[in-house]
Design a protein around this motif. Structure first.
Motif, PDB file in Angstrom:
ATOM      1  N   ASP A  31      42.010   9.281   2.068  1.00 36.76           N
ATOM      2  CA  ASP A  31      42.691  10.012   3.132  1.00 36.76           C
ATOM      3  C   ASP A  31      42.748   9.166   4.403  1.00 36.76           C
ATOM      4  O   ASP A  31      43.774   9.112   5.084  1.00 36.76           O
ATOM      5  CB  ASP A  31      41.960  11.330   3.409  1.00 36.76           C
ATOM      6  CG  ASP A  31      42.647  12.153   4.478  1.00 36.76           C
ATOM      7  OD1 ASP A  31      43.638  12.829   4.140  1.00 36.76           O
ATOM      8  OD2 ASP A  31      42.207  12.118   5.648  1.00 36.76           O
ATOM      9  N   ARG A  43      51.572   5.240   1.678  1.00 38.12           N
ATOM     10  CA  ARG A  43      51.053   6.570   2.006  1.00 38.12           C
ATOM     11  C   ARG A  43      51.267   7.531   0.842  1.00 38.12           C
ATOM     12  O   ARG A  43      50.395   8.336   0.518  1.00 38.12           O
ATOM     13  CB  ARG A  43      51.729   7.082   3.277  1.00 38.12           C
ATOM     14  CG  ARG A  43      51.017   8.282   3.910  1.00 38.12           C
ATOM     15  CD  ARG A  43      51.647   8.653   5.241  1.00 38.12           C
ATOM     16  NE  ARG A  43      51.490   7.587   6.213  1.00 38.12           N
ATOM     17  CZ  ARG A  43      52.507   6.946   6.792  1.00 38.12           C
ATOM     18  NH1 ARG A  43      53.756   7.270   6.489  1.00 38.12           N
ATOM     19  NH2 ARG A  43      52.289   5.995   7.666  1.00 38.12           N
ATOM     20  N   GLN A  47      48.350   9.571  -2.372  1.00 37.96           N
ATOM     21  CA  GLN A  47      48.194  11.010  -2.613  1.00 37.96           C
ATOM     22  C   GLN A  47      47.478  11.346  -3.918  1.00 37.96           C
ATOM     23  O   GLN A  47      46.545  12.168  -3.912  1.00 37.96           O
ATOM     24  CB  GLN A  47      49.557  11.704  -2.531  1.00 37.96           C
ATOM     25  CG  GLN A  47      50.260  11.556  -1.182  1.00 37.96           C
ATOM     26  CD  GLN A  47      49.339  11.847   0.003  1.00 37.96           C
ATOM     27  OE1 GLN A  47      48.734  12.922   0.069  1.00 37.96           O
ATOM     28  NE2 GLN A  47      49.241  10.913   0.924  1.00 37.96           N
TER      29      GLN A  47
END
Length: 222
Positions: A31, A43, A47
């Motif tokens: 994170d 980014r 996830q």
């Protein structure tokens, strides 16, 4: 058994019979890495790792942190407030050296790297990756007269950093024993965008008695 984040997925999911309690060491969470990158693609790629990381944390028997900052961040971000945990600080032993060794290192390193005798050396030791913000260090050093950034380490950002660096910068790659460079430096710089715990190179520089130029993220465990 002590495992490190996503690398512990096998143990927490399958729980082999010969394994007792599983403790997960938490640092540099995905994170934090996702928030630090400027690349939308990176980014997005983080996830699924964040999901798997959360799974490891939740299925473990306990969590180990190096700093209070890291503990508060992970517990709040991953909703782990009821999980048993402990904060175990890390450190580096104080380094001893003679005045003669200090003087010799300052002279020898400057001679080897073609740096003027009275120039200031700003040292960085670590991986050359985006979140370490070495580009920011190079920009800052470029505004200081007679300052020579000495960069030790390898990483995916090296080519880009060499292109934007001034002629004063020195990229040394991997160095097995950086002792002389710590002794020769005038300041140690790490201005990471995300560190996720303790930057061990910062502790090592402090053990040499070097002044530190660090970001809030890099000094969270110092």
């Amino acid at each position: 058994i002590h495992v490190n984040q996503v690398s512990g997925l096998f143990f927490v999911l399958l729980r082999p019979r010969n394994i007792g309690r599983i403790l997960v060491s938490v640092h540099n969470t995905n994170d934090q890495m996702a928030k630090a990158t400027t690349s939308p693609i990176k980014r997005l790629a983080y996830q699924p790792l964040i999901f798997l990381e959360s799974l490891v944390y939740r299925r473990s028997d306990g969590l180990l942190f190096h700093t209070e900052y890291e503990k508060k961040y992970a517990l709040a971000t991953y909703g782990l407030k009821r999980k048993p945990y402990a904060v175990v600080p890390v450190g580096a032993p104080r380094v001893s050296y003679t005045p003669e060794e200090h003087t010799r290192a300052r002279y020898t390193v400057r001679q080897q790297l073609s740096i003027p005798k009275r120039a200031k050396i700003a040292l960085y030791v670590g991986r050359l990756v985006e979140r370490k913000n070495i580009a920011g260090m190079l920009r800052a050093a470029g505004r200081i007269t007679n300052c020579y950034p000495v960069i030790i380490g390898q990483g995916s950002e090296r080519g880009h950093l060499e292109k934007i660096a001034s002629a004063n910068a020195r990229f040394l790659g991997y160095v097995s024993d950086p002792r002389d460079y710590f002794l020769a430096a005038d300041v140690f710089v790490t201005i990471s965008k995300a560190e996720g715990g303790v930057a061990l190179s910062v502790l090592e520089a402090a053990a040499y008695g070097l002044p530190l130029g660090v970001s809030r993220e890099a000094d969270s465990g110092v």
